[in-house]
Design an enzyme around this catalytic site. Structure first.
Site, PDB file in Angstrom:
ATOM      1  CG  HIS B  46       3.710  -0.075  -0.589  1.00 41.34           C
ATOM      2  ND1 HIS B  46       3.089  -1.172  -0.025  1.00 41.34           N
ATOM      3  CD2 HIS B  46       3.571  -0.207  -1.933  1.00 41.34           C
ATOM      4  CE1 HIS B  46       2.602  -1.938  -0.990  1.00 41.34           C
ATOM      5  NE2 HIS B  46       2.880  -1.379  -2.158  1.00 41.34           N
ATOM      6  CD  GLU B  48       2.786   1.351   4.698  1.00 40.53           C
ATOM      7  OE1 GLU B  48       2.891   1.818   3.538  1.00 40.53           O
ATOM      8  OE2 GLU B  48       1.977   0.465   4.992  1.00 40.53           O
ATOM      9  CB  CYS B  76       1.298  -4.969   2.282  1.00 35.75           C
ATOM     10  SG  CYS B  76       2.920  -4.281   1.867  1.00 35.75           S
ATOM     11  CB  CYS B  79       4.677  -1.881   4.687  1.00 36.57           C
ATOM     12  SG  CYS B  79       4.769  -1.098   3.064  1.00 36.57           S
TER      13      CYS B  79
END
Lengths: 146, 146
Positions: B46, B48, B76, B79
């Site tokens: 992801h 992040e 999420c 993260c």
């Protein structure tokens, strides 16, 4: 789980928190890893995340359907979500982690409606050995007077 | 946030879900990344997580004290926990994500006792643009008839 414990011991020898993880598919080891947060200067380098990344790399796919993950400590929220995204089939874990876990402790991620895939969960597998290893590690770090 | 949106657009051009993140320290960009889960076959890639790993690598440290993270979508659980572990100071995010978010939605990770560091949280920064980009992306994926 013996291989996950062995990975935890290797992590400890490297000066890391002793946690290890192994991913198995059809009786075959696809990946195994221990914590490397300090060595890699990477707070995301938990055993589970490294094992998932290695397994996805080895299989050339973003999902690990049909794969089972063994880890010596209850996964945190980061790892629980990664396990969900990777579509791990079964999760076996050792010691529970009331302070930082996210499966049977804390946010219980897999039971939340924002979790879109939950593995079958088998807690407390080889719990005593994993817990003793972590306890000994943190006692050493704190020193005998604590 | 404009740079995070630019990273989201680059992610979209690569065929990824359009989400971007930037890490800033003292007005300087330390890292920036977009989603690369498909390209890397890595469900943990992801925006992040990639930005945190890059920033830690660039600074040679496991924690990002004094660093602020901008991301176009509510993080999420994976993260959010990574942001906590990295000791990010301030989190600015764009669109809320009721289906998969873990900050103001879902498990609200930073408010849980198993979260040991919470950033200051600034939601809905540049929300409209980030949300529109994601909506358009998923409409295209589903096709016009859905």
């Amino acid at each position: 789980m013996d291989r996950a414990v062995a990975q935890a011991r290797l992590a400890e020898e490297r000066g890391e928190v002793p946690i290890g993880a192994v991913i198995i598919r059809r009786g075959e080891v696809i990946s195994e890893a221990g914590n490397r947060t300090r060595e890699l200067n990477d707070p995301t380098a938990h055993a589970e995340v490294l094992a998932i990344r290695d397994a996805c790399g080895a299989l050339g796919q973003e999902r690990l359907e049909g794969c089972d993950l063994y880890v010596t400590l209850e996964p945190c929220a980061m790892c629980a979500a990664a396990i969900s995204f990777a579509r791990i089939r079964r999760l076996y874990f050792g010691a529970e982690d009331p302070k930082g876990g996210a499966v049977t402790s804390g946010v219980r991620f897999f039971a939340n409606p924002t979790c879109h895939h939950s593995p079958e969960i088998y807690p407390a597998i080889g719990e005593a050995e994993s817990a003793a290893m972590l306890r000994a590690f943190f006692q050493t770090k704190r020193g005998p007077e604590d």
